[in-house]
Write a protein that holds these residues in place. Structure first.
Motif, mmCIF file in Angstrom:
data_model
loop_
_atom_site.group_PDB
_atom_site.id
_atom_site.type_symbol
_atom_site.label_atom_id
_atom_site.label_comp_id
_atom_site.label_asym_id
_atom_site.label_seq_id
_atom_site.Cartn_x
_atom_site.Cartn_y
_atom_site.Cartn_z
ATOM 1 N N HIS A 120 0.983 -1.058 0.029
ATOM 2 C CA HIS A 120 0.051 0.093 -0.047
ATOM 3 C C HIS A 120 0.908 1.251 0.109
ATOM 4 C CE1 HIS A 120 -3.240 -2.795 1.494
ATOM 5 N NE2 HIS A 120 -3.939 -1.979 0.516
ATOM 6 N N SER A 121 0.587 2.136 -0.923
ATOM 7 C CA SER A 121 1.519 3.337 -1.082
ATOM 8 C C SER A 121 0.848 4.660 -1.415
ATOM 9 C CB SER A 121 2.410 3.148 -2.351
ATOM 10 O OG SER A 121 3.234 1.832 -2.165
ATOM 11 N N ILE A 122 1.240 5.600 -0.788
ATOM 12 C CA ILE A 122 0.426 6.879 -0.767
ATOM 13 C C ILE A 122 1.497 8.042 -1.268
ATOM 14 C CG2 ILE A 122 -1.020 8.665 0.360
ATOM 15 C CD1 ILE A 122 -1.807 6.046 2.210
ATOM 16 N N ALA A 123 1.414 8.677 -2.360
ATOM 17 C CA ALA A 123 1.891 9.970 -2.830
ATOM 18 C C ALA A 123 1.482 11.087 -2.057
ATOM 19 C CB ALA A 123 2.141 10.067 -4.144
ATOM 20 N N LEU A 124 2.049 12.101 -1.433
ATOM 21 C CA LEU A 124 1.570 13.270 -0.696
ATOM 22 C C LEU A 124 2.301 14.505 -1.420
ATOM 23 C CD1 LEU A 124 2.141 11.099 1.897
ATOM 24 C CD2 LEU A 124 0.249 12.312 2.570
ATOM 25 N N SER A 125 1.607 15.284 -1.787
ATOM 26 C CA SER A 125 2.304 16.664 -2.068
ATOM 27 C C SER A 125 1.435 18.018 -1.761
ATOM 28 C CB SER A 125 2.135 16.725 -3.858
ATOM 29 O OG SER A 125 2.818 15.516 -4.444
ATOM 30 N N GLN A 126 2.292 19.150 -1.550
ATOM 31 C CA GLN A 126 1.701 20.242 -1.178
ATOM 32 C C GLN A 126 1.791 21.278 -2.181
ATOM 33 O OE1 GLN A 126 0.119 21.303 2.024
ATOM 34 N NE2 GLN A 126 0.027 23.378 0.586
ATOM 35 N N HIS A 145 -3.442 17.666 8.611
ATOM 36 C CA HIS A 145 -4.547 16.827 7.957
ATOM 37 C C HIS A 145 -3.861 15.424 7.341
ATOM 38 C CE1 HIS A 145 -7.717 20.063 7.731
ATOM 39 N NE2 HIS A 145 -6.741 20.670 7.620
ATOM 40 N N ALA A 146 -2.762 15.390 7.003
ATOM 41 C CA ALA A 146 -2.508 14.115 6.448
ATOM 42 C C ALA A 146 -2.585 12.781 7.606
ATOM 43 C CB ALA A 146 -0.872 14.272 6.117
ATOM 44 N N PRO A 147 -2.303 13.008 8.697
ATOM 45 C CA PRO A 147 -2.672 12.027 9.701
ATOM 46 C C PRO A 147 -3.973 11.387 9.469
ATOM 47 C CG PRO A 147 -1.449 13.356 10.777
ATOM 48 C CD PRO A 147 -1.770 14.159 9.522
ATOM 49 N N GLN A 148 -5.073 12.290 9.479
ATOM 50 C CA GLN A 148 -6.318 11.637 9.253
ATOM 51 C C GLN A 148 -6.733 11.057 7.871
ATOM 52 O OE1 GLN A 148 -9.808 14.175 9.260
ATOM 53 N NE2 GLN A 148 -8.341 16.172 9.003
ATOM 54 N N VAL A 149 -5.979 11.850 7.083
ATOM 55 C CA VAL A 149 -6.265 11.193 5.599
ATOM 56 C C VAL A 149 -5.579 9.874 5.247
ATOM 57 C CG1 VAL A 149 -5.449 11.604 3.239
ATOM 58 C CG2 VAL A 149 -6.325 13.515 4.528
ATOM 59 N N ILE A 150 -4.241 9.529 5.714
ATOM 60 C CA ILE A 150 -3.717 8.190 5.591
ATOM 61 C C ILE A 150 -4.468 7.305 6.400
ATOM 62 C CG2 ILE A 150 -1.665 7.051 6.294
ATOM 63 C CD1 ILE A 150 -0.176 9.745 6.021
ATOM 64 N N GLN A 151 -4.954 7.788 7.836
ATOM 65 C CA GLN A 151 -5.767 6.631 8.527
ATOM 66 C C GLN A 151 -7.123 6.501 8.112
ATOM 67 O OE1 GLN A 151 -4.357 5.141 10.855
ATOM 68 N NE2 GLN A 151 -3.306 6.326 12.298
ATOM 69 N N LYS A 152 -7.707 6.984 7.341
ATOM 70 C CA LYS A 152 -8.786 7.014 6.563
ATOM 71 C C LYS A 152 -8.599 5.974 5.564
ATOM 72 C CE LYS A 152 -11.691 10.987 7.948
ATOM 73 N NZ LYS A 152 -12.257 12.144 7.492
ATOM 74 N N LEU A 153 -7.581 6.187 4.859
ATOM 75 C CA LEU A 153 -7.069 5.202 3.484
ATOM 76 C C LEU A 153 -6.956 3.771 4.108
ATOM 77 C CD1 LEU A 153 -5.338 7.721 1.319
ATOM 78 C CD2 LEU A 153 -7.406 6.788 0.973
ATOM 79 N N LEU A 154 -6.277 3.704 5.221
ATOM 80 C CA LEU A 154 -5.720 2.572 5.709
ATOM 81 C C LEU A 154 -6.858 1.923 6.201
ATOM 82 C CD1 LEU A 154 -2.389 3.379 7.713
ATOM 83 C CD2 LEU A 154 -2.693 2.239 5.576
#
Length: 254
Positions: A120-126, A145-154
């Protein structure tokens, strides 16, 4: 959970520092394997004609003289071969990776290599903005915001051969207008320009670049979501087959 973080801006990039803080908020088992130098725009390239060198900064931090793709392969197949990561995070990129950016981006390519490896892989950009004529990033936005986004995806069950491309808008954390699941947009190619210059000896050289104005926005795309100050999440497949075109060709040629 063992997490591998990488990027394309290089081992000393601010965005990688931000990503490490985000990852450590999810798990204490975080490993960094990133390019020794800036590899922006290298896309999904692999180093084949020169040797790779690995510099160990500490037990869990390594720099590779290669591309983001090289870094993921070195991490999964060499450094962490006895216990591979369950999650790969790439970024946080200094600038957005929207529309056709995903075909050039080393940040997205690192996540793509992870997807090819079944991780499982996630690219993140600002998204970058301008302040006093200089580019700047609001790093508090991915931090918030990234922590909740990642947790929601996981928390979702998604095919590990699909990577998630996440872009954060150029706005303060409190002004983010939500999350949008989007399709890859298309920029107006008329915005691409070639800047021709001459060096002190009169020899020409060139810069490629997009003008800093918004393309035509199509609802539901990553470009439209970012323009609305939303966090864009675009699922990307490593399978580039156009199935509709394939079916049409098969019917005509079969």
């Amino acid at each position: 959970m063992r997490i591998l973080i990488t990027n394309d801006d290089g081992i000393n990039a601010k965005g990688l520092e931000i990503l490490k803080a985000i990852a450590l908020g999810i798990s204490p088992d975080v490993w960094t394997v990133a390019p020794e130098t800036n590899q922006s725009g290298t896309a999904h390239s692999m180093t084949l004609h020169t040797p790779l060198r690995l510099r160990t900064i500490d037990e869990r931090t390594h720099a590779v003289t290669g591309t983001p793709t090289d870094c993921v392969i070195m991490a999964v197949r060499h450094i962490l071969k006895d216990q591979p990561p369950q999650l790969i995070l790439s970024g946080v990129n200094h600038g957005s990776n929207l529309a056709e950016d995903v075909t050039y981006s080393g940040t997205v390519a690192a996540a793509m290599e992870g997807a090819l490896l079944g991780i499982h892989s996630i690219a993140l950009s600002q998204m970058m903005g301008f302040e006093d004529g200089e580019r700047r990033a609001i790093w508090d936005t991915p931090l918030a915001h990234a922590p909740q986004v990642i947790q929601k995806l996981l928390a979702q069950s998604w095919n590990p051969h699909v990577l998630m491309n996440v872009n954060f808008p150029d706005t303060a954390p409190e002004n983010v207008a939500g999350i949008a699941v989007t399709a890859q947009g298309i920029r107006d190619q008329a915005l691409l320009n070639i800047d021709s210059r001459s060096d002190p000896w009169g020899t020409p050289y060139f810069w490629f670049g997009f003008e800093r104005r918004m393309s035509t926005l199509v609802p539901g795309t990553d470009l439209a979501a970012i323009a609305e100050n939303k966090i864009s999440i675009t699922p990307l497949s490593v399978d580039l087959t156009d199935r509709s075109a394939a079916e049409t060709l098969a019917a005509r040629l079969g």
